[in-house]
Scaffold this active site. Structure first.
Site, PDB file in Angstrom:
ATOM      1  N   ARG A 264     -12.364  -4.703  -7.152  1.00  0.00           N
ATOM      2  CA  ARG A 264     -12.074  -5.633  -6.055  1.00  0.00           C
ATOM      3  C   ARG A 264     -13.306  -5.830  -5.179  1.00  0.00           C
ATOM      4  O   ARG A 264     -14.105  -4.913  -4.978  1.00  0.00           O
ATOM      5  CB  ARG A 264     -10.859  -5.178  -5.236  1.00  0.00           C
TER       6      ARG A 264
ATOM      7  N   PHE B  36       0.856  -1.179   0.000  1.00  0.00           N
ATOM      8  CA  PHE B  36       0.000   0.000   0.000  1.00  0.00           C
ATOM      9  C   PHE B  36       0.896   1.233   0.000  1.00  0.00           C
ATOM     10  O   PHE B  36       1.862   1.310   0.770  1.00  0.00           O
ATOM     11  CB  PHE B  36      -0.917  -0.005   1.219  1.00  0.00           C
TER      12      PHE B  36
END
Lengths: 397, 397
Positions: A356, A113
C-alpha cells in the site's frame, strides 16, 4: 491554500526518500520541534503547574478539536482530542449502544481495522447478556443493516485496499433501520473532505498521527453529533469529563457537550506537536487537496499498471470509492516492499499480499510519483529470487 | 544514589521559586528537552515509520515498565506503560471484577481521587445487573471488607491529606475475604518504596507526571501480579494488547503477560520525556529517598506548627501513615495559597480547606523547607483581608 509546492518545504523529509507511508505515520512538520521545545522549556520548565491555565493546556483538547472539526465537516464544539483511537472507538460504541436499548448487535465489516473489532468484542463481553459483534464483508454492509442492529461501526476507508464506503448511504440506511452510525476516520481525516454533519453521522473518531502529521502516538479525536451530546453517557467517565473537575465531587456528573468524552490528563507534548501540524492544516483547502490527491493516485496507478503487469490493483478505480492510497496485490508483496524500502521508496506491506502507498499532496509531488513508479518497475523487472530480501522471506515462510 | 545535592542540578527550576507541587506536576529534568528533541528530529524526522522498530518505539512501554517496576516493588515483566491513570484503573477493575464472578461490590473510600470513583461508577453502569461501588470513610475500609466485596479499589495515599493506607493489611484482609485488591499509586510511585509483590497486590496503577517527573500528561502504568497475567481479560482489548498485533487477526487473542493491557499506539514523545526522567530514577536508592522525604516533611510540619498556630495539620504524624506530602487546613486556604504562590512558594489548594505541599528529595532542600516556612509564617502574620487575594476570594464566595 491550493499550491502544494508551498507546503512541501514545511516538512522535514530525509534526503533521497520518497515517502508514501504518511497514511501510517505522517512526517515531521518542521515547526513541530520548536513548538514542542517551547512547551517543554517555557511552559513545563518555567510555568510548572500554573501552565495548565497560563499556557492554556487545559483547553487544548477542545481548541484542537474545533480546528479538526473543519477538516471533517463537524459542527464547532463537537470534537475533542484525547487518548488513542481504540479508546475513542470504545467510548463511541458504548454510548451509542446504550442509546439503543433493546438492540444487541454491533455491525461491522471485515475490512475494518482489527483494533476496532477487538474493542467491540471486549465491550460485548463486558456487557454480556447477548451483545454481539456481527462482521460481514464490506460489500454486504448496506444489506446487513436490519432492525436487530443497534449500531454500525464502520471505518470509512479500508486500511489495506483504500476502498471507501459511502458514509451518507450507510448512515441513512442505519437511521432508517433505527440504528446509530459510528464512523472511524483513521484514513479519512486529512485525506479528503469528510462531511460528518451533512451525512448525519452520530459518532465518529479518528487519529492524528497519519494524514494529520501529529507524530508517533499523537492523540485521537472523537465526534459526537450535537443532538446526542447531552444524552450520551460516557462509559469511561474520567474526571476531566466531569461537569466540574476541580470540585472533586465524589459522584460523576457528565460535562457539557462533547467535553464529557474527555477522560484523564491530556498528553500535552503530543498535543503541542499536533498544534504545530494544525498550523499547516488551518490553511489547506480540502477540495483542492482532494483533487490533487486523486491526480497523484491516478498517475501512480496508471504508471504501475503500465510498467508492472504482475501487480494487481486492489484499490477501486472509481474516485468516489477510494481514499488517498493505492494498493496492489502480489504473492511476494512483503519482499517487494522490503526491496522498495531499501531503494528509498517507503510504503507499507499488509498481510497477506498487499503493497500500500499513501498519497499526501502536502508533501508528495508528481516527481515523487514518477520516481516511485520507476523504482518499482525496476525492482519488478529485476525480480530475482537470490536477492537478500527474497532469501530472507523464503526463510521466514 | 543517596546524595540528593547531586540530583537537584539535574532539574530545571525557575529562579526564586520553592516548588512544593511536584506531587501534582513534577519539574522538568534538564535532559528531557534534548531527549524529546532527539526523538522528534532523529527518530520521527529521519527514520519515519521505521522508527517503530529501529528506534525501539514499539517496546518502550515494556522497557519503561521494567524500570518503574523496581520503584514499586514489582516483578520484572509485570508493569507496562500507556494511556492515562483513569483508563488503567478501569482496566484493572474490569479484569479483577470478572475474576470474582458472583460478587458485585467494588469497595473504595471517600479519600480516593474522584476520577477513580467515577471510572468505577461508569464500569458498574456498563456491567449493570446490580454491580455497585461502595464508598466508606478511609478508616472504615478494613472493617468493610466482607464476603460481598469483589474488589477493593484503594489509592494508597490520600491526595488531600497525605494519609497513607496500610497496603499489606488491606490486601491481606481482602484476600482473606476472597476479594482482589487494586491499588492506585498516584501519590506513591517515586514518593517512597512501594512493595507490590511483597504485599501480594493483585493489580496496581499509577501516573508518571507527579513524583516521576515525566511531564504534563505523561503515560500511566499498570501492574498485574504474575499469577493473574494469563487469566486477566482486558476489557479494553486494543490491537497492541493482541498476541500478534501485526497478524491483523479479526479476532482478539490476549497477548502474553502484562502486555495484554496495552491498548492503542503509545504516545512516543511523552515516553521519551519519561525515559529521560527514568535516567535519574534508575540511580535513586528508594530507602534513602524515603528517609530524606520524612526528614523534610517533619521539618516543615514542625516549622509551620511553631510559626502558624492558625493552621491545623491534616497529615498523620506517624511516619508509617503518610506519604511524601504535608497538608494543613484553614478556612481561607484558597486565598493563603494564592498569596504563597505570589511569593514564589508553589503548593496546591484542594477544596474545601486544604493547603498541600509535596516534598521531593530529588530537588527539594532543607533551605527550601525553611524558606517556605518563613514565607508562610509571614503571610499568616500579615493576614489582612484587604489584600487583593482575599478580596478576590471574598468576591467568589
Amino acid at each position: 491554500m491550493t499550491d502544494f509546492t508551498q507546503t512541501r518545504p514545511l516538512f522535514d523529509l530525509p534526503e533521497g526518500v520518497i515517502y508514501l507511508d504518511g497514511n501510517s505515520l505522517g512526517p515531521l512538520p518542521k515547526s513541530a520541534a520548536a513548538r514542542v521545545a517551547r512547551t517543554i522549556q517555557d511552559e513545563w520548565g518555567q510555568m510548572l503547574i500554573t501552565a495548565w491555565n497560563r499556557a492554556g493546556w487545559m483547553d487544548l483538547p477542545s481548541r484542537l478539536g474545533d480546528r479538526i472539526a473543519r477538516l471533517v465537516g463537524a459542527e464547532a464544539g463537537s470534537v475533542v482530542l484525547g487518548d488513542t483511537l481504540s479508546i475513542k472507538v470504545y467510548q463511541a460504541l458504548a454510548s451509542a449502544i446504550e442509546m439503543n436499548l433493546g438492540r444487541k448487535v454491533i455491525l461491522s465489516d471485515s475490512g475494518n481495522f482489527p483494533s476496532d473489532l477487538y474493542m467491540a468484542q471486549g465491550l460485548c463481553k463486558t456487557l454480556g447478556d447477548g451483545y454481539t459483534l456481527k462482521v460481514v464483508a464490506p460489500e454486504e454492509v448496506l444489506g446487513a443493516i436490519d432492525e436487530s442492529v443497534a449500531v454500525t461501526m464502520i471505518t470509512e476507508v479500508d486500511y489495506r485496499t483504500g476502498r471507501r464506503h459511502d458514509m451518507k448511504a450507510i448512515t441513512d440506511r442505519a437511521h432508517a433501520a433505527g440504528a446509530l452510525a459510528v464512523w472511524d476516520l483513521a484514513h479519512s481525516a486529512g485525506a479528503f473532505p469528510v462531511e460528518l454533519a451533512a451525512c448525519g453521522a452520530d459518532f465518529a473518531c479518528g487519529c492524528t498521527y497519519k494524514y494529520l502529521n501529529s507524530g508517533p502516538g499523537g492523540p485521537a479525536f472523537i465526534y459526537v453529533a450535537p443532538r446526542h451530546q447531552n444524552r450520551a453517557r460516557p462509559a469511561l467517565s474520567g474526571w476531566l469529563g466531569h461537569e466540574a473537575p476541580f470540585a472533586f465531587d465524589p459522584d460523576y456528573r457528565p460535562g457539557r457537550g462533547v467535553e464529557r468524552m474527555r477522560v484523564g490528563t491530556p498528553p500535552i507534548l503530543q498535543m503541542a506537536a499536533l498544534d504545530a501540524a494544525m498550523e499547516i492544516w488551518d490553511r489547506v483547502d480540502m477540495n483542492a487537496l482532494r483533487a490533487t490527491s486523486l491526480a497523484l493516485t491516478d498517475r501512480f496507478i496508471a504508471g504501475v499498471e503500465a510498467a508492472c503487469p504482475d501487480l494487481t490493483l486492489a484499490t477501486p478505480r472509481d474516485h468516489t470509492s477510494r481514499g488517498s492510497q493505492a494498493s496492489f496485490r502480489h504473492p511476494e508483496g512483503y519482499a517487494i516492499m522490503q526491496a522498495l524500502i531499501a531503494e528509498g521508496v517507503v510504503g507499507d506491506f499488509r498481510a497477506p499480499d498487499i503493497l500500500r502507498f499513501g498519497f499526501t499532496p502536502l508533501y508528495t509531488s508528481v516527481q515523487d510519483v514518477d520516481g516511485a513508479v520507476a523504482i518499482l518497475a525496476r525492482i519488478m523487472a529485476e525480480l530475482r529470487w537470490d536477492r537478500p530480501e527474497f532469501k530472507a522471506r523464503q526463510k521466514v515462510t
